[in-house]
Design a protein around this motif. Structure first.
Motif, PDB file in Angstrom:
ATOM      1  N   SER A   1      -0.005  27.347  42.507  1.00 40.96           N
ATOM      2  CA  SER A   1      -0.428  27.909  41.219  1.00 40.96           C
ATOM      3  C   SER A   1       0.742  27.893  40.247  1.00 40.96           C
ATOM      4  CB  SER A   1      -0.857  29.372  41.382  1.00 40.96           C
ATOM      5  OG  SER A   1      -1.919  29.501  42.270  1.00 40.96           O
ATOM      6  N   TYR A   2       0.467  27.505  39.035  1.00 36.35           N
ATOM      7  CA  TYR A   2       1.485  27.530  37.981  1.00 36.35           C
ATOM      8  C   TYR A   2       0.909  28.454  36.903  1.00 36.35           C
ATOM      9  CZ  TYR A   2       5.025  25.574  34.788  1.00 36.35           C
ATOM     10  OH  TYR A   2       6.088  25.399  33.934  1.00 36.35           O
ATOM     11  N   VAL A   3       1.377  29.697  36.916  1.00 35.83           N
ATOM     12  CA  VAL A   3       0.685  30.750  36.174  1.00 35.83           C
ATOM     13  C   VAL A   3       1.225  30.856  34.742  1.00 35.83           C
ATOM     14  CG1 VAL A   3      -0.141  33.132  36.233  1.00 35.83           C
ATOM     15  CG2 VAL A   3       0.373  31.941  38.367  1.00 35.83           C
ATOM     16  N   THR A   4       0.723  29.991  33.894  1.00 29.63           N
ATOM     17  CA  THR A   4       1.120  30.036  32.483  1.00 29.63           C
ATOM     18  C   THR A   4       0.034  30.674  31.623  1.00 29.63           C
ATOM     19  OG1 THR A   4       0.240  27.806  32.186  1.00 29.63           O
ATOM     20  CG2 THR A   4       2.584  27.989  32.683  1.00 29.63           C
ATOM     21  N   GLU A   5      -1.076  30.987  32.218  1.00 32.30           N
ATOM     22  CA  GLU A   5      -2.175  31.620  31.470  1.00 32.30           C
ATOM     23  C   GLU A   5      -2.687  32.832  32.243  1.00 32.30           C
ATOM     24  OE1 GLU A   5      -4.080  27.544  29.608  1.00 32.30           O
ATOM     25  OE2 GLU A   5      -4.991  28.487  31.335  1.00 32.30           O
ATOM     26  N   ASN A   6      -3.226  33.777  31.488  1.00 32.37           N
ATOM     27  CA  ASN A   6      -3.808  34.975  32.110  1.00 32.37           C
ATOM     28  C   ASN A   6      -2.822  35.671  33.052  1.00 32.37           C
ATOM     29  OD1 ASN A   6      -6.174  34.465  30.721  1.00 32.37           O
ATOM     30  ND2 ASN A   6      -7.163  33.444  32.437  1.00 32.37           N
ATOM     31  N   TRP A   7      -1.556  35.567  32.713  1.00 35.79           N
ATOM     32  CA  TRP A   7      -0.506  36.098  33.595  1.00 35.79           C
ATOM     33  C   TRP A   7      -0.766  37.571  33.889  1.00 35.79           C
ATOM     34  CZ3 TRP A   7       3.227  39.493  34.852  1.00 35.79           C
ATOM     35  CH2 TRP A   7       4.302  39.076  35.645  1.00 35.79           C
TER      36      TRP A   7
ATOM     37  N   PRO B   1      -2.772  33.840  42.450  1.00 43.39           N
ATOM     38  CA  PRO B   1      -1.558  33.034  42.600  1.00 43.39           C
ATOM     39  C   PRO B   1      -1.256  32.757  44.066  1.00 43.39           C
ATOM     40  CG  PRO B   1      -1.221  34.788  41.002  1.00 43.39           C
ATOM     41  CD  PRO B   1      -2.538  35.060  41.669  1.00 43.39           C
TER      42      PRO B   1
ATOM     43  N   HIS C   1      -4.716  26.073  36.948  1.00 46.57           N
ATOM     44  CA  HIS C   1      -4.123  24.780  37.287  1.00 46.57           C
ATOM     45  C   HIS C   1      -3.021  24.939  38.331  1.00 46.57           C
ATOM     46  CE1 HIS C   1      -2.456  26.239  33.372  1.00 46.57           C
ATOM     47  NE2 HIS C   1      -1.347  26.181  34.064  1.00 46.57           N
TER      48      HIS C   1
END
Lengths: 242, 332
Positions: free
Chosen positions: A42-48, A100, A223
């Motif tokens: 997981s690459y958490v750049t949104e909805n962190w 995540p 994503h």
């Protein structure tokens, strides 16, 4: 004579068609237009704020929850979930791709794609064959998923994996108890995009529809980045609070 | 005459029998293809789908609003970003009052605003009048966004010394059933977040437009060797709109409290009064709010597991979805 010729020709054509049937129906694994297998993170750049930490009780911003969902949201009690053995409620098919963690995607067999998650140690099975009596089975966290490839017409290459999941146990869309019901349908498209550094990105376009607890479709697209191996794979059990 | 009639009858009969046999055999052949493979199999393969190499991109696409791409527009909120120290310093110096300066009100936002802005997309197609081939797609501007032209005719990007603009220069091609586009020549002083997180003129933006049914997903991968340690990735969903969208209202500057010559609003180093606001509002860790790379990966979640305390629930005037968090009661 004419009849004999026609019959023989037709029989020949039939046999040929049957042979072709076997030859032209490759397994889902062989027909895959994109390669999803491997490890992804997981690459958490949104909805962190909704994914990396547990939001405040009662916050369901950006989720089109119905009025029927609000009392459940406000009554969220993670300890009660834990006591009832429901600590995996936020790891069901309606939410798991947003948790995540890492994915390990493999072929369980020639027509079943398998996704294991290290977060919550869940397993999703995407079957490229339809089963006859799916409704007779008890709902599970990950439900039953029917998959199909959508290949791009020649001569271009590529495509998408389309997955529809039903028959899930009721769960949470968000860790803080925003619910989805057993009548939920999760429709997903798995797409791959190249990254500028030569890596790959897995994009999961997700449409969640629930006639009970959602006013309209809840659409998100988490994503993942491809990883070279499973060295960072770290299975952790479900948790109601974290 | 009688024998001719008989001959015709025989020919007709032969044809009918032949057709019947052919139909029966064909039916068997079809049965063979669709029947289960064997007694042990109670399954059948699902039909595969064929995607077109191109999809209809032109039209009006309404924003969905179910993803938090704009974040909360709190001044210091760099969650989900991997910033360089220079970017962080610049962002902390930014005062949103800059946009109230009369000469900056209509400056607009850079190309990335397509996915971090609140509006939908109105897309049209331009074709060559002679060949009817698509020359470009145009995404219409908003009041505070310059719009985008995606050149589809294979033209090269301009020289690196060519003019850089807010919109940049974008070329596209169809790839794997998606529209892939690449933007260069963006103007320095752009932003990857409205709260002042900068993009430099060396930034490049890679776009991919996926269409599944009536949902268009726009994927942005932004690279910037000056301000980003890792690419910023944003995906935003849109839904096909039956009604045409129209955002053509022009930007009209007006007095917003800043007199000409007042200077450029900014915060001196370590003087940003909003530094802790977002952190305190949600009990978030400082390194996450300030956009450090490690905070984007699952390991970080495990790292803060034992120290993070969820904020208290909203208790009054919470509004829809409990999102008026500014009115939350005092943190204990």
């Amino acid at each position: 004579m004419a009849i004999a010729v026609l019959v023989l020709s037709a029989v020949g054509a039939s046999v040929h068609a049957q042979r072709e049937s076997g030859a032209s129906s490759p397994s889902a694994r062989d027909a895959a237009p994109i390669d999803l297998t491997g490890y992804w993170v997981s690459y958490v750049t949104e909805n962190w704020r909704y994914r990396m930490v547990t939001p405040a009780k009662g916050e369901y911003r950006r989720i089109p929850s119905s009025p029927a969902a609000v009392p459940i949201i406000n009554a969220w009690d993670p300890s009660a979930d834990e006591r009832a053995g429901n600590q995996c409620k936020s790891y069901g098919a309606g939410a798991i791709m947003n948790v995540p963690g890492r994915l390990h995607i493999t072929w369980q067999d020639a027509n079943t794609l398998r996704i294991d998650t290290d977060a919550g140690t869940q397993t999703r099975l995407f079957r490229f064959t339809t089963r006859e009596s799916s409704k007779a089975t008890r709902p599970t966290w990950q439900g039953e998923s029917t998959a199909r490839w959508e290949s791009v017409a020649a001569p271009d290459k590529g495509g998408s994996l389309s997955v529809v999941t039903t028959n899930m146990r009721a769960g949470y869309l968000r860790k803080n108890g925003v619910p989805y019901s057993e009548r939920t349908t999760v429709s997903e498209h798995f797409d791959i995009a190249p990254l500028p550094d030569g890596g790959q990105l897995l994009l999961v376009n997700t449409v969640i529809e629930d006639p009970v607890y959602l006013n309209g479709p809840y659409i998100v697209s988490p994503h993942f980045k491809r990883e070279p191996n499973g060295s960072k794979w770290d299975p952790t059990p479900c948790s109601s609070t974290w | 005459m009688g024998s001719d009639t008989m001959l015709i009858d025989v020919v007709v009969l032969v044809r009918r029998v032949a057709v019947a046999v052919l139909v029966a055999l064909s039916a068997c052949a079809i049965c063979a293809q669709s029947a289960p493979a064997g007694p042990q199999s109670r399954t059948r393969p699902t039909d595969g789908g064929v995607l077109p190499t191109q999809f209809e991109f032109a039209g009006s696409w309404a924003p969905l609003g179910t993803e938090d791409v704009q974040n909360d527009s709190v001044p210091v909120d760099y969650l989900g970003l991997a910033l360089t120290d220079e970017a962080r310093t610049r962002a902390l110096a930014y005062d949103e009052s800059q946009k109230s300066m009369i000469e900056r009100q209509c400056q607009g936002w850079g190309a990335a605003y397509m996915v971090i802005g609140p509006f939908g997309l109105r897309i049209s197609r331009q074709s060559d009048a002679t060949t009817n081939r698509i020359v470009s797609y145009t995404i219409d501007a908003w009041e505070d966004w310059m719009g985008m032209t995606i050149w589809m005719d294979g033209r090269p990007h301009p020289s690196e010394h060519a003019l850089h603009t807010q919109a940049g220069f974008t070329t596209g091609r169809w790839e794997g059933g998606a529209l892939a586009a690449h933007t260069t020549h963006v103007k320095g002083g752009g932003f990857i977040r409205k709260t002042g997180v900068p993009l430099s003129d060396q930034a490049t933006l890679d776009w991919r437009f996926f269409r599944h049914g009536d949902v268009l997903t726009v994927l942005l991968v932004a690279r910037d060797p000056v301000y980003l340690v890792e690419p910023e990735i944003i995906s935003k969903g849109f839904r096909l709109s039956k009604a045409p969208l129209d955002y053509r209202d022009p930007c009209v500057p007006g007095f917003e409290g800043r007199e000409p010559g007042d200077g450029v609003p900014h915060f001196a180093p370590d003087q940003n009064p909003f530094l802790d606001e977002f952190m305190k509002l949600y009990n978030l860790p400082r390194d996450a709010v300030l956009g450090y790379r490690d905070t984007l990966y699952p390991e970080y979640r495990k790292k803060i597991k034992d120290t993070y305390v969820p904020p208290p629930p909203c208790t009054a005037d919470c509004g829809v979805a409990g999102n008026f968090v500014r009115r939350r009661g005092p943190t204990p």
